[in-house]
Each structure stands twice: as structure tokens, then as C-alpha cells.
Design a protein around this motif. Structure first.
Motif, PDB file in Angstrom:
ATOM      1  N   VAL A 145       0.788  -1.233   0.000  1.00 41.88           N
ATOM      2  CA  VAL A 145       0.000   0.000   0.000  1.00 41.88           C
ATOM      3  C   VAL A 145       0.818   1.281   0.000  1.00 41.88           C
ATOM      4  O   VAL A 145       0.261   2.373   0.071  1.00 41.88           O
ATOM      5  CB  VAL A 145      -0.978   0.010   1.204  1.00 41.88           C
ATOM      6  N   HIS A 146       2.146   1.157  -0.095  1.00 41.64           N
ATOM      7  CA  HIS A 146       2.993   2.336  -0.095  1.00 41.64           C
ATOM      8  C   HIS A 146       3.990   2.278  -1.253  1.00 41.64           C
ATOM      9  O   HIS A 146       4.255   1.206  -1.818  1.00 41.64           O
ATOM     10  CB  HIS A 146       3.749   2.468   1.230  1.00 41.64           C
ATOM     11  N   THR A 147       4.538   3.422  -1.597  1.00 40.26           N
ATOM     12  CA  THR A 147       5.599   3.472  -2.595  1.00 40.26           C
ATOM     13  C   THR A 147       6.806   2.699  -2.079  1.00 40.26           C
ATOM     14  O   THR A 147       6.950   2.502  -0.862  1.00 40.26           O
ATOM     15  CB  THR A 147       6.014   4.917  -2.873  1.00 40.26           C
ATOM     16  N   PRO A 148       7.713   2.263  -2.953  1.00 44.03           N
ATOM     17  CA  PRO A 148       8.882   1.514  -2.477  1.00 44.03           C
ATOM     18  C   PRO A 148       9.693   2.253  -1.416  1.00 44.03           C
ATOM     19  O   PRO A 148      10.114   1.652  -0.418  1.00 44.03           O
ATOM     20  CB  PRO A 148       9.685   1.293  -3.756  1.00 44.03           C
ATOM     21  N   GLU A 149       9.901   3.547  -1.612  1.00 44.30           N
ATOM     22  CA  GLU A 149      10.700   4.311  -0.655  1.00 44.30           C
ATOM     23  C   GLU A 149      10.015   4.377   0.711  1.00 44.30           C
ATOM     24  O   GLU A 149      10.646   4.184   1.757  1.00 44.30           O
ATOM     25  CB  GLU A 149      10.935   5.725  -1.195  1.00 44.30           C
ATOM     26  N   ARG A 150       8.729   4.651   0.686  1.00 43.82           N
ATOM     27  CA  ARG A 150       7.982   4.761   1.934  1.00 43.82           C
ATOM     28  C   ARG A 150       7.821   3.398   2.603  1.00 43.82           C
ATOM     29  O   ARG A 150       7.922   3.271   3.829  1.00 43.82           O
ATOM     30  CB  ARG A 150       6.606   5.360   1.627  1.00 43.82           C
ATOM     31  N   ALA A 151       7.595   2.364   1.803  1.00 42.01           N
ATOM     32  CA  ALA A 151       7.481   1.016   2.358  1.00 42.01           C
ATOM     33  C   ALA A 151       8.776   0.599   3.041  1.00 42.01           C
ATOM     34  O   ALA A 151       8.760  -0.002   4.124  1.00 42.01           O
ATOM     35  CB  ALA A 151       7.120   0.027   1.252  1.00 42.01           C
ATOM     36  N   PHE A 152       9.904   0.907   2.402  1.00 40.24           N
ATOM     37  CA  PHE A 152      11.204   0.595   2.992  1.00 40.24           C
ATOM     38  C   PHE A 152      11.336   1.265   4.349  1.00 40.24           C
ATOM     39  O   PHE A 152      11.690   0.620   5.357  1.00 40.24           O
ATOM     40  CB  PHE A 152      12.328   1.065   2.051  1.00 40.24           C
ATOM     41  N   GLU A 153      11.056   2.558   4.391  1.00 41.66           N
ATOM     42  CA  GLU A 153      11.202   3.323   5.635  1.00 41.66           C
ATOM     43  C   GLU A 153      10.317   2.773   6.749  1.00 41.66           C
ATOM     44  O   GLU A 153      10.767   2.553   7.889  1.00 41.66           O
ATOM     45  CB  GLU A 153      10.850   4.787   5.375  1.00 41.66           C
ATOM     46  N   LEU A 154       9.043   2.551   6.442  1.00 40.42           N
ATOM     47  CA  LEU A 154       8.098   2.118   7.472  1.00 40.42           C
ATOM     48  C   LEU A 154       8.416   0.714   7.976  1.00 40.42           C
ATOM     49  O   LEU A 154       8.361   0.454   9.182  1.00 40.42           O
ATOM     50  CB  LEU A 154       6.676   2.179   6.927  1.00 40.42           C
ATOM     51  N   ALA A 155       8.735  -0.204   7.061  1.00 45.35           N
ATOM     52  CA  ALA A 155       9.045  -1.570   7.484  1.00 45.35           C
ATOM     53  C   ALA A 155      10.303  -1.607   8.331  1.00 45.35           C
ATOM     54  O   ALA A 155      10.365  -2.318   9.347  1.00 45.35           O
ATOM     55  CB  ALA A 155       9.190  -2.468   6.260  1.00 45.35           C
ATOM     56  N   ALA A 156      11.319  -0.851   7.934  1.00 45.13           N
ATOM     57  CA  ALA A 156      12.564  -0.824   8.691  1.00 45.13           C
ATOM     58  C   ALA A 156      12.339  -0.262  10.091  1.00 45.13           C
ATOM     59  O   ALA A 156      12.825  -0.815  11.091  1.00 45.13           O
ATOM     60  CB  ALA A 156      13.611  -0.005   7.937  1.00 45.13           C
ATOM     61  N   ARG A 157      11.594   0.831  10.190  1.00 40.84           N
ATOM     62  CA  ARG A 157      11.327   1.433  11.500  1.00 40.84           C
ATOM     63  C   ARG A 157      10.473   0.524  12.364  1.00 40.84           C
ATOM     64  O   ARG A 157      10.711   0.382  13.572  1.00 40.84           O
ATOM     65  CB  ARG A 157      10.648   2.790  11.322  1.00 40.84           C
TER      66      ARG A 157
END
Length: 374
Positions: free
Chosen positions: A187-199
Motif C-alpha cells: 500500500v505504499h511506494t517503495p521508498e515509503r514502504a522501505f522506511e516504514l518496514a525498517a522502523r
């Protein structure tokens, strides 16, 4: 302004919904395929299941069900947390995604510490329909880092428990973060998905590799949902990964999976050459290798992903997430789906996730009761 959700899929709502379903159901199938044979060595697997390894679900409950593990349980609560986070964003303009996903994981923790949904009067964090699904209360070898991290009172924004210095479980890079992170990419762009999953992973796994492997996985899923090839998705996730300190372990593991998939006929021995899957970068690498080695045959890829002596439910789940996101639910083996534990709940949650992140944003009273914005 925060880019909260991915742009609406150019190929339409039906394709998007199919890929969301495919990702969650495919992950559950891989999990269910690997869960009964976790800890079984390769020699034992071949002796019991034949030279080709695990070729189909091992049924429980009198031959009725293929059981899912904590991998799927936590993934479902990640998806529920994302629905509630987006509902809160729509209603209040607040981006509390990491906090609300952690709240969802606390609801999962309730399922692992109670026999039935506990009384939650006055506690909006522990509400919603998913916590009432009784099959989620089964104990299926929950990861220690997930349990201790969620019990620690960690602030997911800082990954620091109250009164302590440094991240929770700082030495843990187990696969318990990566295996639950696919929904971010849906449900998120690749950049945003990366950030949220990592956090989000830092609430249970403090080692940088555990966090970055989760981010890379979510980014791969995001590229797949957008219709890109599997190899192209992995390569683009590698580019995102390189921008982060301590990226080397995850990068080496992913490049090793790509190189191995290009070398010829897949085998269990090649899978085991990538590790056991107990740690994040190995689990992701094994899943990526199996998906690249059998990109158009979900059953064969999942069989390969669980036929080894390591963390077979996690590697199977991640592989299923990848291929389900790539091909959609129609590509999943129908006879396996027919016996999948919790199939109806998983399908309903997938459809709700797709609807919540569509332009429709349903906020009826029924929906608000189903997914409180907290």
C-alpha cells in the motif's frame, strides 16, 4: 507533505485487489507448507516426502487444515495496523503508522498470552474484529525477540525502551521482522514502504540488518505490486538499500541469491548454501532465490523454499508473499488454498486493505467499529 500511500494502481482496482490477496494468501500458503517441517533436516525431508521434498501441505486437525504459524499471524496484524493507520490519516491527517502497527502487534501479543480475547474496557488499542478470530490464538512457535520486544514498552519512533539506552534487542537480526513486513509494500511506494518496514522492525529487532532486510523486502513487494518484474524489483530494492548505513550484509545476501538463481537448475543444496533462514538476510535471500528460480510456478517455488533444514515456514512465507504479489491470487494452487487455515479471514482482511487504500476510503459506522482509528 508526507506521501502517505502509493499512487492508485494504473492497471485498476481489480488487479490491485488480486495482488493484495495473492501476497497475503501466498505468504500463508508458504508458511503452512513449511511450518510442519521446520527443524527437519534435508535427509529426513527427503525420506518422508520423496526426493523432491515437500510437494504439498501436511494436514492437521484430522486431515482438514494446513496450519499457519506466527509468521502469518503477525503479517495479518501488520495489515490490520496499516488499515487503522490510514483510517486515522484520512480522519485526522495524522501519520502515526509505525505506532499503530505496533499497537496491532500488541493485539497479536494478546493472542499469544491469553486463551481468548481479553477484556479491554477503556483500552482502544486492544479493539477491533481481528483479535476475535480464534484460530489466531494458537501458539505456533512465536519468536522470542518478537515477544520480548513487544513486552519491553519500546517507543517505535526511537526504538528505545523507557529508562534504557539503545535499541531493544540490539543484537537480534532474526527473521521475525522481515517475515511480517510484506503489507507495507502493498500500500505504499517503495521508498515509503522501505522506511516504514525498517522502523517498525526496530520495535523487536534492534540489529541494523534485521531492520534493513525488512525494508528491502517491503520495497520489493511494492515494485511487484506496481507490475514490475521480480528481478527488476530486487535490483531496485538494492539501490534503495545502498543508501543506508550497515547495508552490506543484506546486500551481499540478495546479490548472492540473484547470482545463484542464474547458475542453473534449482536444488535444495543450493538453498542451504544461502543459510538456514533463521536470520533476516538469509530468510530474504532464500525466498528471493526460490522465487527467481521458479518465477512462474508458485507450487514449485514454495516447495523449493521449504525443502531445507532451516526456518522453512519463514522462507516459505516470504517466497509466497513475493510471488503472490507478482501474479495475484489466481496463480495460487487452488487445492492448497482449499485447506488453508483461516483462509476466509485472510481474504477478508486483504480485501479490506485494498479498499481502505483505494480512493473510496470507506468510513461508515460499521467500518469504524471494524477498524477504529487508534
Amino acid at each position: 507533505m508526507v506521501e502517505f500511500a502509493r499512487p492508485w494502481a494504473a492497471d485498476g482496482e481489480a488487479v490491485f485487489r488480486s495482488r493484495v490477496r495473492g501476497c497475503l494468501l501466498g505468504g500463508a500458503l508458504g508458511d503452512a507448507l513449511g511450518y510442519p517441517v521446520e527443524f527437519h533436516g534435508l535427509a529426513r525431508l527427503r525420506a518422508v516426502h520423496g526426493p523432491g521434498g515437500v510437494a504439498g501441505p501436511v494436514l492437521a486437525n484430522g486431515g482438514q487444515s494446513a496450519l499457519i504459524s506466527d509468521d502469518t499471524q503477525m503479517t495479518l496484524f501488520t495489515a490490520e495496523g496499516l488499515i487503522r493507520a490510514h483510517a486515522r490519516f484520512v480522519d485526522h491527517g495524522a501519520d502515526d503508522t509505525v505506532d499503530l502497527v505496533r499497537n496491532a502487534h500488541l493485539r497479536w501479543l494478546d493472542t499469544q498470552t491469553h486463551e481468548r480475547p481479553p477484556a479491554v474496557e477503556g483500552d482502544p488499542v486492544r479493539t477491533g474484529w481481528l483479535r476475535h478470530q480464534r484460530f489466531l490464538y494458537a501458539l505456533r512457535a512465536p519468536g522470542n525477540a518478537c515477544l520480548t520486544g513487544l513486552r519491553s514498552g519500546v517507543d517505535p519512533g526511537t526504538a528505545t525502551p523507557p529508562g534504557e539506552k539503545g535499541p531493544v534487542n540490539p543484537d537480534s537480526k532474526g527473521c521475525g521482522g522481515v517475515m511480517r513486513s510484506a503489507p507495507f509494500g502493498l500500500v505504499h511506494t517503495p521508498e515509503r514502504a522501505f522506511e516504514l518496514a525498517a522502523r517498525s522492525t526496530l520495535s523487536t529487532h534492534g540489529h541494523p540488518t534485521g531492520s534493513l532486510a525488512s525494508g528491502a523486502f517491503a520495497a520489493i513487494v511494492a515494485h511487484l505490486v506496481a507490475g514490475e518484474s521480480l528481478l527488476g524489483s530486487v535490483l531496485q530494492a538494492l539501490e534503495l538499500l545502498r543508501a543506508h548505513p550497515s547495508h552490506e550484509e543484506t546486500g551481499r545476501a540478495l546479490r548472492g541469491a540473484i547470482d545463484l538463481a542464474a547458475e542453473g537448475r534449482p536444488s535444495a543444496e543450493r538453498v542451504e548454501g544461502l543459510g538456514g533462514g533463521w536470520v533476516a538476510e538469509e530468510a530474504l535471500a532464500i525466498a528471493v532465490y526460490c522465487a527467481l528460480a521458479e518465477p512462474d510456478d508458485v507450487a514449485r517455488a514454495l516447495s523449493l523454499a521449504v525443502t531445507h533444514g532451516g526456518d522453512s515456514d519463514s522462507t516459505g512465507a516470504i517466497c509466497g508473499n513475493l510471488l503472490g504479489a507478482r501474479h495475484g491470487d489466481a496463480a495460487l494452487p487452488a487445492d492448497w488454498l482449499a485447506v488453508l487455515e483461516g483462509r476466509g479471514t485472510i481474504t477478508a482482511l486483504a480485501d479490506d486493505l485494498a479498499v481502505q487504500y483505494s480512493p473510496r476510503h470507506p468510513r461508515t459506522r460499521y467500518w469504524r467499529d471494524r477498524y477504529p482509528a487508534s
